[in-house]
Design a protein around this motif. Sequence first.
Motif, short mmCIF file in Angstrom:
data_model
loop_
_atom_site.label_atom_id
_atom_site.label_comp_id
_atom_site.label_asym_id
_atom_site.label_seq_id
_atom_site.Cartn_x
_atom_site.Cartn_y
_atom_site.Cartn_z
N TYR A 33 64.12 1.09 56.34
CA TYR A 33 65.46 0.48 56.41
C TYR A 33 65.96 0.37 57.84
O TYR A 33 65.48 1.03 58.74
N PHE A 34 66.92 -0.51 58.02
CA PHE A 34 67.65 -0.59 59.29
C PHE A 34 69.05 -0.09 59.04
O PHE A 34 69.53 -0.10 57.90
N GLN A 35 69.70 0.35 60.07
CA GLN A 35 71.07 0.82 59.95
C GLN A 35 71.84 0.43 61.20
O GLN A 35 71.31 0.55 62.30
N THR A 36 73.05 -0.07 61.00
CA THR A 36 73.83 -0.51 62.16
C THR A 36 74.24 0.67 63.01
O THR A 36 74.39 1.78 62.51
N ARG A 37 74.43 0.42 64.33
CA ARG A 37 74.86 1.51 65.20
C ARG A 37 76.15 1.20 65.94
O ARG A 37 76.69 2.06 66.60
N LYS A 43 73.52 -0.25 55.93
CA LYS A 43 72.10 0.09 55.87
C LYS A 43 71.45 -0.93 54.95
O LYS A 43 72.03 -1.31 53.94
N GLY A 44 70.28 -1.37 55.30
CA GLY A 44 69.61 -2.36 54.46
C GLY A 44 68.12 -2.12 54.41
O GLY A 44 67.53 -1.65 55.38
N GLY A 45 67.51 -2.45 53.30
CA GLY A 45 66.07 -2.26 53.15
C GLY A 45 65.79 -1.45 51.91
O GLY A 45 66.56 -1.46 50.95
N LYS A 46 64.68 -0.74 51.94
CA LYS A 46 64.39 0.16 50.82
C LYS A 46 64.77 1.56 51.26
O LYS A 46 64.33 2.02 52.32
N PHE A 47 65.58 2.21 50.48
CA PHE A 47 66.04 3.54 50.90
C PHE A 47 66.43 4.38 49.69
O PHE A 47 66.56 3.88 48.58
N LEU A 48 66.59 5.67 49.95
CA LEU A 48 67.06 6.60 48.93
C LEU A 48 68.58 6.52 48.91
O LEU A 48 69.22 6.66 49.94
N SER A 49 69.12 6.28 47.74
CA SER A 49 70.56 6.11 47.61
C SER A 49 71.30 7.39 48.01
O SER A 49 70.79 8.50 47.88
N LEU A 60 66.47 10.25 36.46
CA LEU A 60 66.22 9.23 37.48
C LEU A 60 64.74 9.05 37.80
O LEU A 60 64.36 8.10 38.48
N GLY A 61 63.91 9.97 37.37
CA GLY A 61 62.48 9.85 37.66
C GLY A 61 62.09 10.59 38.93
O GLY A 61 62.96 11.07 39.67
N PRO A 62 60.80 10.68 39.20
CA PRO A 62 60.31 11.50 40.31
C PRO A 62 60.79 11.04 41.69
O PRO A 62 60.82 11.84 42.63
N HIS A 63 61.19 9.77 41.83
CA HIS A 63 61.66 9.31 43.13
C HIS A 63 63.17 9.30 43.26
O HIS A 63 63.69 8.95 44.31
N GLY A 64 63.88 9.62 42.19
CA GLY A 64 65.33 9.54 42.24
C GLY A 64 65.76 8.08 42.33
O GLY A 64 65.01 7.17 41.97
N LEU A 65 66.98 7.89 42.81
CA LEU A 65 67.47 6.51 42.99
C LEU A 65 66.94 5.99 44.31
O LEU A 65 67.54 6.18 45.36
N GLN A 66 65.78 5.37 44.24
CA GLN A 66 65.15 4.81 45.44
C GLN A 66 64.98 3.33 45.15
O GLN A 66 64.29 2.96 44.20
N ASP A 67 65.62 2.49 45.94
CA ASP A 67 65.62 1.07 45.59
C ASP A 67 65.84 0.22 46.83
O ASP A 67 66.07 0.74 47.92
N THR A 68 65.78 -1.08 46.63
CA THR A 68 65.93 -2.00 47.74
C THR A 68 67.28 -2.68 47.67
O THR A 68 67.67 -3.18 46.61
N LEU A 93 71.91 -2.67 44.80
CA LEU A 93 70.46 -2.48 44.82
C LEU A 93 69.80 -3.36 43.78
O LEU A 93 70.41 -3.75 42.79
N GLN A 94 68.54 -3.66 44.00
CA GLN A 94 67.82 -4.58 43.13
C GLN A 94 67.82 -4.10 41.68
O GLN A 94 68.00 -4.87 40.76
N GLY A 95 67.61 -2.78 41.47
CA GLY A 95 67.68 -2.25 40.11
C GLY A 95 66.34 -2.03 39.44
O GLY A 95 66.29 -1.84 38.22
N ASN A 96 65.28 -2.08 40.21
CA ASN A 96 63.96 -1.83 39.63
C ASN A 96 63.75 -0.33 39.46
O ASN A 96 63.21 0.34 40.33
#
Lengths: 297, 515
Positions: free
Chosen positions: B197-201, B210-216, B242-250, B271-274
Amino acid sequence: MVKGLVGFILGGLLTFGATQAAELDVVATSSSMGALARTIGAERAQVTVLASPDRDLHMLQAKPTMIRALRDADLVVAVGAELEVGWLPVAIASAGNPRILPGQPGYFEAAAQVDLLEVGLPANRALGDVHPVGNPHVNMDPVRMAIVASALGERMALLDPAGAETYRANARSFAAATEQRMNAWQARLAGAPGVILYHRDALYLLDRFGVPLLGTIEEIPGVPPTAQQIKALSEHLQGRSGVIVYAPYMSAQAPERLAKGLGWEARRLALDPPIGADGGGYLDHIDLWVDTLSHAR
Amino acid sequence: MALLTPMSALPATDTEIAELRTMLDQMKSQYERRIQDLESRLAKAERDATKAATRSEAAAVRAEEAARVASTESRPMTAPVVTPPASPEPGKTGFGALNSGNAFNPQISAFLDGNYYHDGIDGEGATLVGLAYQPSRGADHGHDHEEDGGHVHGLTENGFNFREAEIAFSATVDPYFDASLFLAIDGDGTVELEEGYFQTRSLPAGLRVKGGKFLSDFGYINRQHPHQWDFVDQNLPYLNLLGPHGLQDTGLQLTWLPKLPVYTLLGVEGLQGNQEIFGATLGDDDQAALELGDTDDGPRLWTAFAKVAPEIGINHALQLGLSYADNNQHQEVQEHTHAHDGDLDDAHDDDHAIEIHRNGLAGDAQLWGVDLVYKYDGGGAYGHKSFKLQSEYLRSIKDMRITSSAHPEVVGSRRTFTTDGLYAQAIYGFAPKWTAGLRYDVLGMTNEVSGSENASFGSSDRWTFDVTWNLSEFSRLRAQYAHNDILQAPGERERFDAFYLQFLVSMGSHGAHAF
């Protein structure tokens, strides 16, 4: 409930208004840096110190309240040279305050203003938690701190030009106050037998006054000593005089054992003055160290 | 010949003399050249030295002038950093942070995470804790297609397991963005993108994007990577809801730190919701066969969270959080045997049913989360006397309708699946470098289906105790014991003990001590 909430918010806004009265909102990582900021900023600066002097500045965590303090800061005053590397960059990044990002005038590192000792040690973690950029504990040298104070004065002048003369004058008087005590310190430490430190954190003070460092309790930074190492150190220094100094967040066990073996005194001394200290408080803190080192038996 | 000899000898001596003379001349000029060379080198060195000195003086003067100009013109100085460092210590501009990072390379670190595991049920336990019974499980539900490969994460067996190697890169991209990349490689060498992910500074007013794939940032433990956990494994509510990865999405995240006297962080995410469990969608074939409808366009998963941290003393920290997530599409298939007509989830393994019926369900999913974290910095050596208390409550509500069934009378009827969970854990530094932890986690204090059909099921819970030896900031060893009581299916429980020995090492840049 609603009334309470309104009261809470109003109260908050009022306190918030009160802190806005100062020209500069300064956040200092340690009480040494806080002392400089208070002395130089005087009544133009509102200073918040993030770390208590009896906690290890290297091991802190980025707490939400720190992030809150950094949110509105005009200036962050850090010791630097990776001393706060574990938490300050995270806290600054989370604060959403572009003015205090490294590289901006709102970011100030004391270590970046002076020459460092132990620069360029091998970057090998078999040697412990080493920092090749140099020993960061510059706050233990009053002469370097006077240089830092002058640089901090310039920085505050840059951020708050209306107070430029005040800041410069305050930095000069801090330098003068330091100068005034230097002769006495030099005289008291001339011929001091030396010291065993827990960690190489008071190195700048010893280097300034030529006090011999007889050894360190931890052989490798960040790794506690074994009984063997303490025994070897004790045997090596048998019959000599000196004093053992360790920081409040270090275990007293090894220093006490060593003190017993050598018949020396083991003193627990912070690397920073009390949390509310100003410039005078900082110099008193150095006084305390000089006192301890000069009374070594 | 005799005459010739002196004849040749005479000119020989002449040429010899000439040769000697030229040799002498050559040597003379050679030495002169060498001396000149040395002299000029000496002069050059002297010039260089003075030049360097004046250059650094000039740089200092320039910097001073710049500072003075900037201060008199009372505008923020941003440029002086670009002055090339002339001093022998590069990077000392006075504005930056001194560090030992190398030029433009990102900060790189790698974590290795492996364990020895043993339980009394042939190593099934580590998988079973993630399959505690709840009436709705999402896409990975279904007793038949689970074994054949499917999507099984970090399958832990009795014996030695290499859980993952995590590789992390982070850097400042430009004045506008920071970026991070986390890759996980499991024991079989499968690479998975954990986060990128990228994040503004430099957004104003305490805003960050923040944008990209990240852990919520939903909840507290969700954004932590496994090497940051205080126990080897994830708690039951997160693992099962939530499953083994938790809320991890794009998607995108916006957070705001308002100018309030108390630390308050507000955030929303699109988030995309997959997801595998919370808002899952089925494959095309199933969607057609069960009349579930197509997968909607994203983003389908929305979250909102608030975190508040009152000031409670310099060595204490407290944070309270409230989170909400909504996945506006959730589909699943539920099977039942014909023998238990109308019963949705009854034991179909017990009696040898002839026919398996599949019901399609479609709807949406909501999740509530409440979290509390308290930390005390005890001030002892290497974490001695430090204390941490962490607790979260999650409640998942899936509101669905039956879209297709072998029993037409139930089509269109409503089913609401509610499952909640809680964990509470405490960690104490009982000696320098040593911590002990105790955790209680439970799934399904409420574990029910309601609507046109009502049923309630029991809960699964677990007690976990661990001891961690933090040899340094870069390595740790951990022993963990857990007593599990897992509801496998309605009325069917598995009680077992599980034991872990874990190693965790990190290489590379100094890790961050995030809250």
